[in-house]
Motif scaffolding. Structure first.
Motif, mmCIF file in Angstrom:
data_model
loop_
_atom_site.group_PDB
_atom_site.id
_atom_site.type_symbol
_atom_site.label_atom_id
_atom_site.label_comp_id
_atom_site.label_asym_id
_atom_site.label_seq_id
_atom_site.Cartn_x
_atom_site.Cartn_y
_atom_site.Cartn_z
ATOM 1 N N LEU A 245 45.772 28.594 4.861
ATOM 2 C CA LEU A 245 46.422 27.656 3.952
ATOM 3 C C LEU A 245 47.976 27.553 4.057
ATOM 4 C CD1 LEU A 245 44.224 28.776 0.901
ATOM 5 C CD2 LEU A 245 43.827 26.735 2.369
ATOM 6 N N SER A 246 48.666 26.712 3.387
ATOM 7 C CA SER A 246 50.187 26.595 3.639
ATOM 8 C C SER A 246 50.785 27.587 3.146
ATOM 9 C CB SER A 246 50.501 25.280 2.763
ATOM 10 O OG SER A 246 50.199 24.179 3.202
ATOM 11 N N VAL B 8 33.779 27.854 12.675
ATOM 12 C CA VAL B 8 33.879 26.696 11.963
ATOM 13 C C VAL B 8 34.772 26.542 10.834
ATOM 14 C CG1 VAL B 8 31.244 26.341 12.411
ATOM 15 C CG2 VAL B 8 31.900 27.601 10.532
ATOM 16 N N TYR B 9 34.708 25.253 10.259
ATOM 17 C CA TYR B 9 35.781 25.078 9.065
ATOM 18 C C TYR B 9 35.108 24.930 7.778
ATOM 19 C CZ TYR B 9 38.716 24.164 13.130
ATOM 20 O OH TYR B 9 39.550 24.471 14.392
ATOM 21 N N HIS B 10 36.081 25.074 6.787
ATOM 22 C CA HIS B 10 35.656 24.323 5.557
ATOM 23 C C HIS B 10 37.096 23.737 4.892
ATOM 24 C CE1 HIS B 10 33.182 24.528 1.841
ATOM 25 N NE2 HIS B 10 34.260 24.240 1.412
ATOM 26 N N VAL B 11 36.880 22.484 4.602
ATOM 27 C CA VAL B 11 38.105 21.455 4.258
ATOM 28 C C VAL B 11 38.200 21.327 2.963
ATOM 29 C CG1 VAL B 11 39.340 19.479 4.272
ATOM 30 C CG2 VAL B 11 38.036 20.307 6.441
ATOM 31 N N LEU B 12 39.141 22.206 2.001
ATOM 32 C CA LEU B 12 39.125 22.099 0.634
ATOM 33 C C LEU B 12 39.743 20.802 0.262
ATOM 34 C CD1 LEU B 12 41.195 25.575 0.091
ATOM 35 C CD2 LEU B 12 38.606 25.161 -0.244
ATOM 36 N N VAL C 26 34.458 31.135 9.317
ATOM 37 C CA VAL C 26 34.842 29.829 8.693
ATOM 38 C C VAL C 26 36.145 29.850 8.467
ATOM 39 C CG1 VAL C 26 34.218 28.617 6.587
ATOM 40 C CG2 VAL C 26 32.421 29.836 7.353
ATOM 41 N N CYS C 27 36.888 29.020 8.950
ATOM 42 C CA CYS C 27 38.239 28.914 8.503
ATOM 43 C C CYS C 27 38.580 27.934 7.333
ATOM 44 C CB CYS C 27 39.083 28.414 10.037
ATOM 45 S SG CYS C 27 40.611 28.260 9.847
ATOM 46 N N VAL C 28 39.305 28.161 6.426
ATOM 47 C CA VAL C 28 39.276 27.423 5.019
ATOM 48 C C VAL C 28 40.761 26.974 5.294
ATOM 49 C CG1 VAL C 28 39.570 27.473 2.638
ATOM 50 C CG2 VAL C 28 37.808 28.976 3.843
ATOM 51 N N VAL C 29 40.855 25.506 5.443
ATOM 52 C CA VAL C 29 41.947 24.748 5.323
ATOM 53 C C VAL C 29 42.219 23.577 4.336
ATOM 54 C CG1 VAL C 29 42.252 24.908 7.877
ATOM 55 C CG2 VAL C 29 40.918 23.032 6.957
ATOM 56 N N GLN C 30 43.282 23.127 4.071
ATOM 57 C CA GLN C 30 43.417 22.186 3.148
ATOM 58 C C GLN C 30 42.999 20.557 3.385
ATOM 59 O OE1 GLN C 30 47.917 24.386 2.359
ATOM 60 N NE2 GLN C 30 47.531 22.173 1.718
#
Lengths: 219, 219
Positions: free
Chosen positions: A145-146, A105-109, A84-88
């Motif tokens: 993340l940034s 897959v992703y997880h959009v914060l 799981v790729c955690v992005v903003q």
């Protein structure tokens, strides 16, 4: 004080000039363009905006924008659902997808923790991420993340939350559904270094320092 | 090649990026802003654009944009209807109105003669201007066109057309309705010179030359 020859024109300019980075003059120019082009074209624009806002979904798993309840990535069995790729933001998902280098897959914060802007952990999709970790068999969480103070803070907060899922002694977390124990997912962050095609002499000292510290051996 | 997570998003970005001066990236940024703000706000924007395009009128006299058949300026009995300011665009009307120095009425051509862009006299509201001159008792026609080759050409074309309305010998034109003769309107052009607050050393030579030739005496 501008005196508009038409209330409809004034209203349209007013609404367009609310958009970020668009002042009154640009708004006027855009609206007059909309008036001069084919009527169908302007109505198509208005329709696309209204439809998007009214009918758009956010994926119930990863919270990315989607046309259905589950987004294309989450619905795809060929993606690696244990990564799981955690992005903003949605833009970050699109940027990573554009690399064609990621099969997880992703997880959009929905943002990062930023006390100055009044954004705390509860304003972001962090609790739903923890639910996914408790529920699914996740091997790796990539914190994409940034590279900023806020991004680092958010990443560290999430890392601590994941650690807190572990039983005090072992290295396993308890499954929320089946009650079984499983290993804690590996948590990784994106590599920091100098960007492709950046000029070394203009690279800021923090980036350059990290690139030096993180140097890799040529083979 | 960007892969959009949502067809609705893609459609909205596509429509927005058709606007002049807005590329894919800006369009994406604007559309995501529209997604994040209050739903009502985005629907208000879409509604304002659709309503403007569907319901706007152009004044039957001066062709300025208007909410009714006759624009506010043309409908105002306190304006001087014997003085007609000929401009290219709606923006020009608004710019002149903003000076609060003009009490006459307008005539919006919709552009200037430009063979390169394939715009001839018939594509502009020139014939309707001639009709007004034949029909109404107009004292002065002010040609407020761009100080460019195209603007000058268009102004000269209109001047010749007005001259052509005169009977060969005299200085009167024949009224189209009542058949009476009346004097030809005076045709004037905006003063050319150096702009307020412009620096002399950076003023182009044509402007400076005209400003010299048109110098006025201090009193």
């Amino acid at each position: 004080m501008v005196n508009y020859p038409s209330k409809l024109l004034e209203k349209a300019v007013e609404e367009v000039s609310r958009l970020p980075g668009i002042g009154r003059r640009s708004a006027m120019r855009l609206v007059l363009h909309l008036l001069r082009q084919e009527k169908e074209q302007t109505l198509a624009l208005a329709e696309a905006l209204a439809t998007l806002r009214s009918e758009v979904h956010y994926c119930r798993e990863c919270h990315n924008i989607s046309d259905s309840e589950l987004c294309e990535v989450c619905a795809n069995p060929r993606r690696d659902h244990a990564m799981v790729c955690v992005v903003q933001t949605i833009e970050d998902v699109m940027a990573i997808e554009a690399t064609q280098m990621y099969r997880g897959v992703y997880h959009v914060l929905g943002g990062v923790i930023s006390p100055i802007d009044g954004i705390g952990p509860r304003d972001l999709e962090i609790e739903s991420l923890m639910q996914r970790i408790r529920r699914d068999n996740i091997r790796e969480i990539i914190l994409a993340l940034s590279p900023t103070m806020e991004g680092d803070t958010t990443g560290f907060y999430i890392f601590r939350q994941i650690q807190a899922l572990m039983p005090s002694a072992g290295e396993e977390i308890q499954d929320s559904v089946e009650g079984v124990h499983r290993p804690m997912p590996k948590v990784t962050v994106l590599a920091r270094g100098i960007a492709q095609n950046d000029e070394l002499q203009y690279t800021d000292e923090i980036t350059l320092g990290r690139a030096l510290a993180g140097r890799t051996e040529m083979k």
